[in-house]
Design a protein around this motif. Structure first.
Motif, short mmCIF file in Angstrom:
data_model
loop_
_atom_site.label_atom_id
_atom_site.label_comp_id
_atom_site.label_asym_id
_atom_site.label_seq_id
_atom_site.Cartn_x
_atom_site.Cartn_y
_atom_site.Cartn_z
N VAL A 35 1.06 -1.11 0.14
CA VAL A 35 -0.05 -0.08 0.06
C VAL A 35 0.72 1.55 -0.47
N TYR A 36 0.46 2.63 -0.49
CA TYR A 36 1.36 3.29 -1.14
C TYR A 36 0.41 4.38 -0.16
N ARG A 37 0.60 5.05 0.93
CA ARG A 37 0.08 6.60 1.66
C ARG A 37 0.73 7.57 0.77
N GLU A 60 -5.05 6.03 0.52
CA GLU A 60 -4.05 4.98 0.16
C GLU A 60 -4.28 4.39 -1.42
N THR A 61 -3.35 3.96 -1.94
CA THR A 61 -3.36 2.91 -3.09
C THR A 61 -2.75 1.49 -2.57
N GLU A 62 -3.61 0.57 -3.98
CA GLU A 62 -3.52 -0.63 -3.46
C GLU A 62 -2.00 -1.48 -4.16
N ALA A 63 -1.14 -0.89 -4.69
CA ALA A 63 -0.35 -0.87 -5.42
C ALA A 63 -0.52 -2.72 -5.81
N LEU A 64 0.26 -3.55 -5.10
CA LEU A 64 -0.39 -4.85 -4.91
C LEU A 64 -1.66 -5.52 -4.00
N GLY A 105 1.60 -6.42 -18.45
CA GLY A 105 0.51 -5.38 -17.46
C GLY A 105 0.53 -3.91 -18.38
N PRO A 106 -0.56 -3.34 -18.04
CA PRO A 106 -0.89 -1.75 -18.06
C PRO A 106 0.19 -0.83 -17.11
N SER A 107 0.08 0.07 -17.71
CA SER A 107 0.39 1.46 -16.47
C SER A 107 0.30 1.70 -15.69
N GLY A 108 0.45 1.10 -14.40
CA GLY A 108 -0.24 2.00 -13.38
C GLY A 108 -0.84 0.52 -12.68
N SER A 109 -0.65 -0.87 -13.16
CA SER A 109 -1.02 -1.98 -12.34
C SER A 109 0.08 -2.56 -11.36
N GLY A 110 1.45 -1.87 -11.36
CA GLY A 110 1.81 -3.11 -9.87
C GLY A 110 3.12 -3.12 -10.29
N LYS A 111 3.73 -3.35 -11.54
CA LYS A 111 5.06 -3.63 -12.14
C LYS A 111 6.20 -3.22 -11.89
N THR A 112 6.16 -1.95 -12.07
CA THR A 112 7.53 -1.63 -11.04
C THR A 112 7.75 -1.91 -9.37
N THR A 113 6.45 -1.74 -8.74
CA THR A 113 6.21 -1.82 -7.38
C THR A 113 6.40 -3.55 -7.25
N PHE A 114 6.62 -4.20 -8.29
CA PHE A 114 6.80 -5.31 -7.48
C PHE A 114 8.18 -6.07 -7.54
N THR A 157 8.31 -5.67 -19.82
CA THR A 157 8.88 -5.22 -21.19
C THR A 157 6.86 -5.21 -21.26
N HIS A 158 6.76 -4.01 -22.53
CA HIS A 158 5.72 -3.56 -23.07
C HIS A 158 5.85 -3.91 -24.46
N ALA A 159 7.07 -5.06 -24.78
CA ALA A 159 6.87 -4.93 -25.85
C ALA A 159 6.26 -6.42 -26.13
N LEU A 201 14.03 6.27 -6.85
CA LEU A 201 14.07 5.25 -8.03
C LEU A 201 12.89 6.04 -9.30
N ARG A 202 11.99 6.40 -8.47
CA ARG A 202 10.94 6.84 -9.25
C ARG A 202 11.38 8.45 -10.06
N GLN A 203 12.29 8.50 -9.13
CA GLN A 203 12.43 10.02 -9.63
C GLN A 203 13.20 10.39 -10.26
N1 LIG Z 1 5.34 6.55 -4.48
C1 LIG Z 1 3.89 6.05 -4.87
N2 LIG Z 1 2.95 6.80 -3.30
C2 LIG Z 1 1.21 6.46 -3.63
N3 LIG Z 1 0.98 6.11 -5.09
C3 LIG Z 1 2.51 5.29 -5.70
C4 LIG Z 1 3.45 5.40 -5.44
N4 LIG Z 1 3.98 4.78 -6.69
C5 LIG Z 1 3.52 4.15 -7.11
N5 LIG Z 1 2.14 4.46 -6.99
C6 LIG Z 1 1.64 3.66 -7.29
O1 LIG Z 1 1.60 2.82 -7.54
C7 LIG Z 1 0.50 1.96 -8.52
C8 LIG Z 1 1.69 0.96 -9.44
O2 LIG Z 1 2.62 1.47 -9.84
P1 LIG Z 1 3.74 1.15 -10.25
O3 LIG Z 1 4.73 1.80 -11.47
O4 LIG Z 1 3.83 -0.25 -10.09
O5 LIG Z 1 2.89 0.94 -12.48
P2 LIG Z 1 3.95 -0.06 -13.09
O6 LIG Z 1 3.14 -1.28 -13.71
O7 LIG Z 1 4.93 -0.11 -13.41
O8 LIG Z 1 3.75 1.01 -14.41
P3 LIG Z 1 4.32 1.75 -15.83
O9 LIG Z 1 4.28 0.88 -16.51
O10 LIG Z 1 3.88 2.68 -15.71
O11 LIG Z 1 5.78 2.22 -15.08
C9 LIG Z 1 -0.43 3.38 -9.40
O12 LIG Z 1 -1.09 3.07 -9.56
C10 LIG Z 1 0.91 3.72 -8.88
O13 LIG Z 1 -0.17 5.13 -9.34
#
Ligand SMILES: Nc1ncnc2c1ncn2[C@@H]1O[C@H](COP(=O)(O)OP(=O)(O)OP(=O)(O)O)[C@@H](O)[C@H]1O
Ligand SMILES: [Mg+2]
Lengths: 234, 443
Positions: A10-12, A17-21, A38-47, A198-200, B440-442
């Motif tokens: 969860v990101y706060r 609160e955003t539930e990223a995973l 996966g689409p942008s913002g789906s949580g890939k980087t978070t994972f 990857t997006h490709a 890293l996001r920055q």
């Molecule tokens: N530091 C943060 N604070 C609040 N919300 C965040 C933070 N970092 C990411 N998020 C949110 O968490 C969710 C997942 O983000 P993430 O970066 O994992 O997506 P992604 O799948 O990597 O997207 P992309 O393909 O655009 O890179 C998004 O809704 C994003 O807005």
């Protein structure tokens, strides 16, 4: 290699609160090459960040290479990250004021390795990515593809079991992207587990397995049930 | 080895933004330099540097009218610190070793070709210079013989040079009146010729041996043997009057007015006891006097100074200002470091991804702040040297030449080092505690 059960991240931001995973389950076998889409913002980087111990998580369990990482202190987490995990980023993330050699050497520095051994390892890994001639160049003096090869060399120099790559070809043209992809395939053939976002689709197709992340949940295309759920949502 | 790497990372980070780094170092250096100058102006006046000598001031407490009310309190301090000429002679006669009587006066000095000036003049004996740790840059103190009354007979059969009574000058006066080599030259003091026998080194620390320093900060410039000063009729700057008398120097010396300071060396407790007994038995032989002498009061040089002297408030104010400026510089450095560290947070995230622990990140950034502190210390040394020469020219009515001595230099370096640490701790801690994934996001 990676095993996550019911993981929650969860990101706060203030009161929001955003539930990223959410209820995130995944299993990555040792030696596997896994492509994540996966689409942008789906949580890939978070994972990837959680998997690479760069971020904490709120609930669930994460076992990395047989070790439960919950409750580990920062020193231990950093050491595990240093020894077991290599990172490759979309924007390369090289240290702009260090030359190629010094950039690649950084992980070994944090390991406290003696200078002679460091040198041998750096030279070996640079020859592996074909950049021995550019050893004393600064990142700004290299092309994008070369920079990403330096970043891959830096991720590999510590001989990690796991390589996490976040859109490693996102900033590269298709030709260069293909070369990088070949390099990654070689590395995987050498035994390193790779998880690549990857997006490709044509690059993802070259991995052993594809996995989609949607709204913070992992969806294995081979598993019928979650896919059905996604369909009903659309 | 890992520390060497941290140092390298810190150094790279500084040299990546040379102008910003220079600005950080420069502003800290200015603060440190102003602070050390301000500190020196106070310290130089606050310390009676008497390396290892057990020097005591001998005064006589009296029983008499109670003077402890209001304005009279000072008078009482003066009456117990100052003694009459005859009392001083009695106190000196019983001293086991080095001892001097002394008083301050002002005399007109003229040197060949230079206009006359009224300078701070001190009557003292040869022992005075050793007691207070004066060092000579030329010549030395006068001979013991010159301390005896009538030691020099004008027109004696010896060479003409020996016929002149001796005088010691401070560095500034000697330089001004006589130039680089003063010893052996003649100056006129109070209308009589004196031979310069010694020149003192420039004053670095104010030495407090006279109550006159309570009201003025000008150091002594001309030193004469006691009997020569008396012979010239050099009237003391402070006199606590007793019974009325004729008003000539001879009358003063015979009177029970208090105007002489007595200083002596008493090496140990036994010597002190013996001296106290000897003086007590002298007191018991004295005829009735008003106010009657009760007891000898010995004060260590340290005690004496603490009791009687405080630094002129202008310097204190300067010191306060300097300290505040230095503190402001530290706060400013905190601000600059926070800005600098957060602008580079992205790279910190990369380091963390490659295996740097919080501890490593903290150390790297603390070292970076410390490099700024050390740089400021070194640059501050240079700036303060410049500052000292400026301030010595700006403040003409200063008690001493303000100089950066070894102690001052070490204090400056120490303070700059400490300032670097203090300023660095919070920014470094904050940087090490941010979540690397967020950094890293920055990117
Ligand atoms: N530091 C943060 N604070 C609040 N919300 C965040 C933070 N970092 C990411 N998020 C949110 O968490 C969710 C997942 O983000 P993430 O970066 O994992 O997506 P992604 O799948 O990597 O997207 P992309 O393909 O655009 O890179 C998004 O809704 C994003 O807005
Ligand atoms: Mg992403």
């Amino acid at each position: 290699m990676i095993r996550m059960r019911q993981l929650r991240k969860v990101y706060r931001a203030g009161l929001v609160e955003t539930e990223a995973l959410a209820n995130f389950n995944i299993e990555v076998e040792t030696g596997e090459f896994l492509a994540i889409m996966g689409p942008s913002g789906s949580g890939k980087t978070t994972f990837l960040n959680v998997a690479g111990l760069l971020d904490t998580f709120e609930g669930g369990e994460y076992i990395l290479d047989g070790e439960d990482v919950r409750g580990l202190g920062d020193t231990r987490l950093s050491a595990v990250r240093n020894r077991k995990v290599g990172f490759v980023f979309q924007s390369f993330n090289l240290m702009p004021d260090l030359d190629v050699f010094d950039n690649v050497e950084v992980p070994l520095r944090y390991r406290g390795m003696p200078a002679s051994e460091r040198r041998a390892r750096v030279e070996h890994v640079l020859s592996q990515v074909g950049l021995t001639a550019r050893m004393r160049h600064l990142p700004a003096q290299l092309s994008g593809g070369q920079q990403q090869r330096v970043a891959i060399a830096r991720a590999l120099v510590g001989r990690p079991q796991l390589l996490l790559a976040d859109e490693p070809t996102g900033n590269l043209d298709t030709h260069t992207a293909r070369q990088i992809m070949e390099l990654l395939t070689d590395i995987n053939a050498g035994g390193t587990t790779i998880v690549m976002v990857t997006h490709a689709p044509e690059l993802a197709a070259r991995a052993h397995r594809k996995l989609h992340i949607l709204d913070g949940k992992a969806i294995d295309p081979r598993a019928p049930e979650p896919l059905a759920r996604v369909r009903t949502r659309r | 080895m890992i520390l060497a790497f941290h140092l390298r990372v810190a150094w790279r980070s500084l040299s990546r933004t040379p102008w910003f780094s220079l600005a950080m170092v420069g502003s800290m250096a200015v603060g440190a330099a102003v602070w050390i100058i301000a500190r020196t102006t106070v310290v130089a006046q606050g310390a009676l540097s008497l390396p290892g000598r057990p020097v005591f001031h001998a005064g006589l407490d009296r029983v008499g009218p109670d003077l402890s009310e209001g304005d009279l309190r000072n008078v009482q301090a003066f009456t117990s610190a100052l003694v009459s000429w005859t009392d001083a002679e009695a106190l000196l006669a019983r001293a086991p070793g080095a001892a001097t009587m002394t008083w301050a006066s002002r005399a007109v000095i003229a040197a060949h070709g230079h206009p006359a000036a009224a300078l701070e003049t001190r009557a003292c004996s040869r022992a005075f210079f050793a007691l207070f740790g004066f060092r000579f840059s030329q010549g030395g103190p006068w001979s013991a013989a010159a301390d005896r009354p009538g030691a020099v007979q004008p027109g004696a059969p010896d060479s003409e040079a020996d016929a002149l009574p001796p005088v010691v000058l401070d560095a500034r006066t000697a330089g001004r009146l006589l130039g680089a080599s003063a010893v052996g030259r003649t100056v006129s003091v109070g209308g009589r010729d004196f031979r310069v026998v010694g020149v003192l080194e420039p004053y670095q620390r104010m030495k407090i041996y006279d109550l006159k320093f309570i009201v003025q900060t000008r150091p002594d410039e001309v030193y004469l043997p006691v009997h020569e000063a008396a012979g010239l009729g050099l009237w003391p700057e402070i006199v606590v009057a007793g019974a009325p008398h004729g008003g000539s120097m001879a009358d003063l010396m015979a009177s029970d007015d208090h105007w002489v300071h007595v200083w002596l060396e008493l090496p140990d407790a036994a010597a002190r006891t013996t001296y106290q007994r000897a003086v007590a038995s002298w007191i018991s032989t004295l005829p009735e006097r008003r106010p009657a002498i009760a007891t000898l009061r010995l004060r260590s040089a340290d005690h004496w100074q603490r009791e009687n002297f405080r630094t002129f408030s202008g310097y204190q104010l300067f010191y306060l200002f300097g300290t505040l400026l230095f503190a402001a510089c530290v706060l400013n450095l905190i601000r600059l470091l926070l800005a600098k560290f957060s602008s580079r947070a992205h790279l910190v995230g990369v380091h963390r991804a490659l295996g740097a622990s919080k501890r490593s990140v903290f150390l790297q950034h603390l070292i970076e702040a410390e490099l700024v502190g050390l740089g400021a210390g070194v640059l501050g040394l240079g700036l303060s040297l410049l500052g000292f020469s400026v301030i010595n020219q700006l403040i003409l009515d200063r008690p001493v030449v303000f100089l950066l001595d070894l102690e001052g230099a070490l204090v400056l370096l120490g303070a700059a080092t400490a300032a670097g640490l203090v300023a660095g701790v919070y920014p470094a801690w904050r940087t090490s505690n941010l979540v690397p994934a967020v950094f890293l996001r920055q990117g």
